[in-house]
Structures are given as structure tokens and as C-alpha cells.
Design an enzyme around this catalytic site. Structure first.
Site, PDB file in Angstrom:
ATOM      1  N   LYS A  43      -3.314   7.743  10.828  1.00  0.00           N
ATOM      2  CA  LYS A  43      -2.136   8.537  10.459  1.00  0.00           C
ATOM      3  C   LYS A  43      -2.534   9.998  10.531  1.00  0.00           C
ATOM      4  CE  LYS A  43      -0.127   5.450   6.943  1.00  0.00           C
ATOM      5  NZ  LYS A  43       0.224   5.359   5.511  1.00  0.00           N
ATOM      6  N   ARG A  92       6.122  -2.145  -3.431  1.00  0.00           N
ATOM      7  CA  ARG A  92       7.498  -1.734  -3.678  1.00  0.00           C
ATOM      8  C   ARG A  92       8.508  -2.751  -3.174  1.00  0.00           C
ATOM      9  NH1 ARG A  92       6.271   3.538  -0.353  1.00  0.00           N
ATOM     10  NH2 ARG A  92       5.287   1.819   0.740  1.00  0.00           N
ATOM     11  N   SER A 130       6.046   8.504   0.996  1.00  0.00           N
ATOM     12  CA  SER A 130       5.619   9.848   1.417  1.00  0.00           C
ATOM     13  C   SER A 130       6.284  10.210   2.743  1.00  0.00           C
ATOM     14  CB  SER A 130       4.102   9.891   1.589  1.00  0.00           C
ATOM     15  OG  SER A 130       3.471   9.619   0.373  1.00  0.00           O
TER      16      SER A 130
HETATM   17  O1  PNS Z   1      -1.448   4.997   1.373  1.00  0.00           O
HETATM   18  P1  PNS Z   1      -1.908   4.096   2.478  1.00  0.00           P
HETATM   19  O2  PNS Z   1      -1.967   4.852   3.780  1.00  0.00           O
HETATM   20  O3  PNS Z   1      -1.106   2.839   2.582  1.00  0.00           O
HETATM   21  O4  PNS Z   1      -3.423   3.681   2.088  1.00  0.00           O
HETATM   22  C1  PNS Z   1      -4.204   2.883   2.963  1.00  0.00           C
HETATM   23  C2  PNS Z   1      -5.673   2.908   2.519  1.00  0.00           C
HETATM   24  C3  PNS Z   1      -6.176   4.329   2.454  1.00  0.00           C
HETATM   25  C4  PNS Z   1      -5.805   2.271   1.156  1.00  0.00           C
HETATM   26  C5  PNS Z   1      -6.510   2.072   3.542  1.00  0.00           C
HETATM   27  O5  PNS Z   1      -6.257   2.565   4.815  1.00  0.00           O
HETATM   28  C6  PNS Z   1      -7.990   2.129   3.241  1.00  0.00           C
HETATM   29  O6  PNS Z   1      -8.473   1.453   2.363  1.00  0.00           O
HETATM   30  N1  PNS Z   1      -8.727   2.963   4.005  1.00  0.00           N
HETATM   31  C7  PNS Z   1     -10.150   3.123   3.843  1.00  0.00           C
HETATM   32  C8  PNS Z   1     -10.866   2.519   5.048  1.00  0.00           C
HETATM   33  C9  PNS Z   1     -11.012   1.010   4.889  1.00  0.00           C
HETATM   34  O7  PNS Z   1     -11.698   0.523   4.023  1.00  0.00           O
HETATM   35  N2  PNS Z   1     -10.297   0.293   5.765  1.00  0.00           N
HETATM   36  C10 PNS Z   1     -10.284  -1.161   5.736  1.00  0.00           C
HETATM   37  C11 PNS Z   1      -9.273  -1.667   4.729  1.00  0.00           C
HETATM   38  S1  PNS Z   1      -9.041  -3.379   4.898  1.00  0.00           S
END
Ligand code: PNS
Length: 175
Positions: A43, A92, A130
Site C-alpha cells: 500500500k 468490522r 482509512s
Molecule cells: O491496517 P492493515 O493494512 O490492514 O494492517 C495489515 C498489517 C500491517 C497488520 C499486516 O500487513 C502485517 O502484519 N504486516 C507486517 C508484515 C507481516 O508480518 N506480514 C505477514 C502477515 S501474515
């Protein structure tokens, strides 16, 4: 043995009143909550990680039980480093579920001690995301009912410069 420390990870680009609702709910369940602000390469963010961290810090005030940190790399590595093995995520709507389920199971596969707990926000916030807030702000709408004051001000200043929100994703997740 009870668990007293949890992580609430997310992009928080920017933090909304829905996120804050989850933060306060989680804080009632755990002695200590780490809000982990991720640099998500998939993103492109409107705000830098530092800006997103600052906005959350301003919004939560001086609760010593809440810390806001940057999350680079895998969540499971962050959890090991922080010795916090509970992950909080907000749910949600049904549309959130598939992605959240995948993420929870992948995280558990990568770190078997990690548990994901889903919290639901106050129903007034279930439509909030967001992505939608950024769109409303970019097009000149009033975002004050949806985000804390520091975010209102920063959104105004971002968009008064004519910046684009940099995130044209039309995916089904509320984001
Ligand atoms: O607010 P979001 O974008 O839905 O959050 C997603 C988030 C940040 C929780 C997820 O992308 C994440 O945990 N990123 C860290 C990298 C990681 O561990 N990725 C594998 C997750 S299975």
C-alpha cells in the site's frame, strides 16, 4: 497464566475513531498495548510512518499502558522481540474476515505461540476505513466525525497542497 501485553498492528494511514475504539477496548483487556505502525509495501501510504505514529500518540494521550512503535518486517519477529504474543485486530464486517483469517493462521504457522484476538468496534464505526476517510478528505468533505482532531488538521494540510492520497486501491477490504 494470564497475558498482559498485546500488539495492535496496522497501517493506520491515518488512524480513525474506529481504530481508537479498538485501542481503548484492547487497553481494558491488557495491562500494556503496543500499537505497531507498519510500513506496508503493498500500500502506498499518504502519511509517513513517523507522521502516522505521531498522530496516534497525539490521539491516545499520555496513557503509560500504550506505546506506539514502528513495525518493519514480519509481525512475528516484532512479537518475539517485544515478547508479546497476542495480536489484536478489529473486525468490522464479513468482508474483513477472509484476509484476517488468512493472516491469523499464517502468523500462527510462523510463530505457534502467537494468538490473534478479534475485537469489534462500536457499531457507529463499522463503516469507517482509512481509505474512505482519505477520499472524503481529498474531495473536500468534512472528516471531523471520523478521525481525531490531530488527523483532521493533518489531512487538511496534506490536501490543501493538492497531494493525491497515493492509494487508489478499490479492493473489497475496507482498508
Ligand atoms: O491496517 P492493515 O493494512 O490492514 O494492517 C495489515 C498489517 C500491517 C497488520 C499486516 O500487513 C502485517 O502484519 N504486516 C507486517 C508484515 C507481516 O508480518 N506480514 C505477514 C502477515 S501474515
Amino acid at each position: 497464566m494470564g497475558v498482559s501485553r498485546a500488539i495492535y498492528p496496522g497501517s493506520f494511514d491515518p488512524v480513525t475513531l474506529g481504530h481508537l475504539d479498538i485501542i481503548h477496548r484492547a487497553r481494558q483487556l491488557f495491562d500494556s498495548l503496543i500499537v505497531a505502525v507498519a510500513e506496508n509495501e503493498a500500500k502506498s501510504a499518504l502519511f509517513t510512518a513517523e507522521e502516522r505514529i505521531m498522530m496516534i500518540e497525539e490521539a491516545v494521550g499520555d496513557d503509560p499502558g500504550i506505546t506506539v512503535k514502528r513495525l518493519d518486517g514480519l509481525l512475528v519477529d516484532f512479537a518475539r522481540a517485544e515478547e508479546a504474543f497476542v495480536v489484536i485486530r478489529g473486525l468490522r464486517a464479513v468482508s474483513d474476515f477472509e484476509f484476517e483469517f488468512q493472516m491469523a493462521l499464517m502468523n500462527r504457522r510462523l510463530e505457534p505461540h502467537l494468538e490473534t484476538i478479534f475485537l469489534t468496534p462500536q457499531e457507529d464505526y463499522t463503516f469507517l476505513s482509512s481509505r474512505i476517510v482519505k477520499e472524503v478528505g481529498r474531495l473536500g468533505g468534512d472528516v471531523t466525525p471520523f478521525v481525531p482532531t490531530p488527523v483532521v488538521l493533518r489531512l487538511k494540510s496534506k490536501f490543501s497542497g493538492g497531494a493525491s492520497d497515493g492509494n487508489s486501491s478499490t479492493g473489497q477490504r475496507l482498508g
